[in-house]
Design an enzyme around this catalytic site. Sequence first.
Site, PDB file in Angstrom:
ATOM      1  N   TYR A 128     -11.955 -13.532 -24.498  1.00  0.00           N
ATOM      2  CA  TYR A 128     -11.289 -13.246 -23.230  1.00  0.00           C
ATOM      3  C   TYR A 128     -11.654 -11.826 -22.842  1.00  0.00           C
ATOM      4  O   TYR A 128     -11.556 -10.912 -23.666  1.00  0.00           O
ATOM      5  CB  TYR A 128      -9.758 -13.363 -23.383  1.00  0.00           C
ATOM      6  CG  TYR A 128      -9.005 -12.757 -22.224  1.00  0.00           C
ATOM      7  CD1 TYR A 128      -8.716 -13.513 -21.098  1.00  0.00           C
ATOM      8  CD2 TYR A 128      -8.615 -11.417 -22.246  1.00  0.00           C
ATOM      9  CE1 TYR A 128      -8.061 -12.952 -20.010  1.00  0.00           C
ATOM     10  CE2 TYR A 128      -7.959 -10.848 -21.167  1.00  0.00           C
ATOM     11  CZ  TYR A 128      -7.683 -11.617 -20.055  1.00  0.00           C
ATOM     12  OH  TYR A 128      -7.046 -11.063 -18.981  1.00  0.00           O
ATOM     13  N   GLU A 167     -11.027 -11.829 -14.368  1.00  0.00           N
ATOM     14  CA  GLU A 167     -10.958 -12.343 -15.735  1.00  0.00           C
ATOM     15  C   GLU A 167     -12.092 -13.306 -16.019  1.00  0.00           C
ATOM     16  O   GLU A 167     -12.520 -14.049 -15.131  1.00  0.00           O
ATOM     17  CB  GLU A 167      -9.656 -13.141 -15.946  1.00  0.00           C
ATOM     18  CG  GLU A 167      -8.413 -12.310 -16.020  1.00  0.00           C
ATOM     19  CD  GLU A 167      -7.203 -13.185 -16.352  1.00  0.00           C
ATOM     20  OE1 GLU A 167      -6.424 -12.793 -17.215  1.00  0.00           O
ATOM     21  OE2 GLU A 167      -7.066 -14.276 -15.746  1.00  0.00           O
TER      22      GLU A 167
END
Lengths: 290, 394
Positions: free
Chosen positions: B101, B189
């Site tokens: 991530y 993201e």
Amino acid sequence: MSVLVDEDTRVVVQGITGGEGRFHTEQMLEYGTNVVAGAVPGKGGQEVAGVPVYDTVQGAVREADADASVVFVPPAFAADAVFEALDADGLELVVAITEGIPTQDMSRVYRKLEETDTHLVGPNCPGVITPGAAKLGILPGNVFSAGRVGVVSRSGTLTYQVVDNLTQRGIGQTTAIGIGGDPIIGTDFVDALALFEADPETDAVVMCGEIGGEDEEEAARYIGEHMDTPVAGFIAGRTAPPGKRMGHAGAIVSGSGTGTAQSKIAALEDNGVPVGDTPEEVADRVEDLL
Amino acid sequence: MRLHEYQAKEVFADAGIPTPDSQLAGTVEEAVEAAASIGYPVAVKAQVHVGGRGKAGGIELADSESELRDAADAILGMDLKGYRVERVLVEAAVDFVDELYVGVTMDRGRGRPVAMVSTRGGVDIEEVAAEDPDAIAREHVDPAFGMHPFQARKAVYEAGVDRDVAGDVASILRTLYQLWDERDGSDAEINPLMITSAERDAADSASDEREVIAADAVFNVDEDALFRQPELAEMEDEAGTGDELERKADEYGFDYVRLDGDVGIIGNGAGLVMTTLDLVDYYGGDPANFLDVGGGAKAQRIANALDMVFSDDNVESVVFNIFGGITRGDEVATGINQALEQFDEIPKPVVVRLAGTNAEEGMAILNEELVTVEDTLEEAVKRAVEYATTEAEA
């Protein structure tokens, strides 16, 4: 006494020649605020409502001895206007009324703020008022009354509502500070509470918060650890559904338990702050404290 | 404003972040064509603004044309958490060994941007943040300087990313920060950022290096900064977003949230409107919506707000709660009159409470044959709840 502003505060209005700037300058003058200058690039030498306009904030400080600024500049240029005010020597207070300043601009302003002693209130806020002495911003002066209760709130109109409930039963205010509902603001709850704690004329404080973020929880801890002045609270957004954004940038409930009205109310109560279920009840709690 | 995955990937790819080959498809046939040119296996991904698409059945893998037809047919037109899927992204499936991530957002508490890296990618990162905050490396960025190269490296090494790909991931993180900064992101993201298996790449490209590739992409833009991001503003794509009323609210420019109840609520200022909702609940009613007309609303805007709330079939009564500061009571009253005078019969009872700037002027203008006027917030809310109950019974 009062905090941040009083009858001696000498105000420069940035954006005084715009529609909002002009209207609220007249309103502030009518309330008795000592508006001594305006600042608008390229408009130096003009007058608005009898107030001289300068090209720069520094000019207004130098020529008119301004020590506080109110910013009514459109969002695209507002951060630059706040930078200009923070850069001017001699301003103790900057109140930014503008709504819709990009968050990244505010992050840079906040960075600059850390290097100065100037208080910034806002942006996206109704301003600061010391009833009977001065108002800097857009607050409706007739709702407020002079007295001994400090008010700090994230929401403008909710401030008016709660103050109205206080005024209706004869509870006046030292100063009311609308800190604004944006994700990044200058003066926050803790800063405002510290100012009221240090003010001998403030006998109690009302703090109005809302869902989103953790500022109220932080303020609750501060009250528990550092304050002798009693505080009553109100939290808006009990019925807000998780995951939805309710207007203010901060007013979103993550659903994970933090930032909810319940967590904020619990934090306040754990630190000895009575919380009213309605604005009317907040006035009841303040009456109990006085 | 949220970009769809396919749009965010375009933005990321233009900046040099590796993304898989992909094409947008609105029909099964378009999906088949796309997959044929990309090559199987492919992922078929619903383009709607909801999180957790995979778990909800919005993402399927297909190894062959028949599997693809089934997947595209199932996903196109499906209802995903209340959003109708109108397009899918057909994308080369990535053979991966690890999922990371990486993200950039604003830390509102500190007033600074924060970059984040975690080796716990591919899952709900909010859950990781709640259960095991140390599993996410965080690096705060001074907005005056931007992200230094060392900060990207530090976040990547502290997160424990494999040394083989650490340099690539650090470079992607810096690119992501620069994008976020220059394009006024609120959230940027990549989850997951996939690490490919060295073996497969060795066969394909005569290289034994592992690679990293953005298998998903999120980019949300600060609405307040759209004025200086014309390219992103043009990407505004409402397909698969919100219900009809929420779209209408967007057109009018209201902060509006639809709720399940029957008392319509219109006010000025988020805090006061939320308080009105809370009071409706407190007095035994159910709010039908949150509607903030904002500061300084003029008559037309007030009329639009009433139009919005009347469009909701669940609404049995409406309460106006206006406390004027920058908003003026006379403008509000004019707007209410304008909106109501066009009806032969008012659709649902309207209760009005006006206070603050020019409230007296407003009260003088307000047509009291069309609305019920109350002096206090409490009385106004009680009356609206009472009306809603009576109307619902009638």
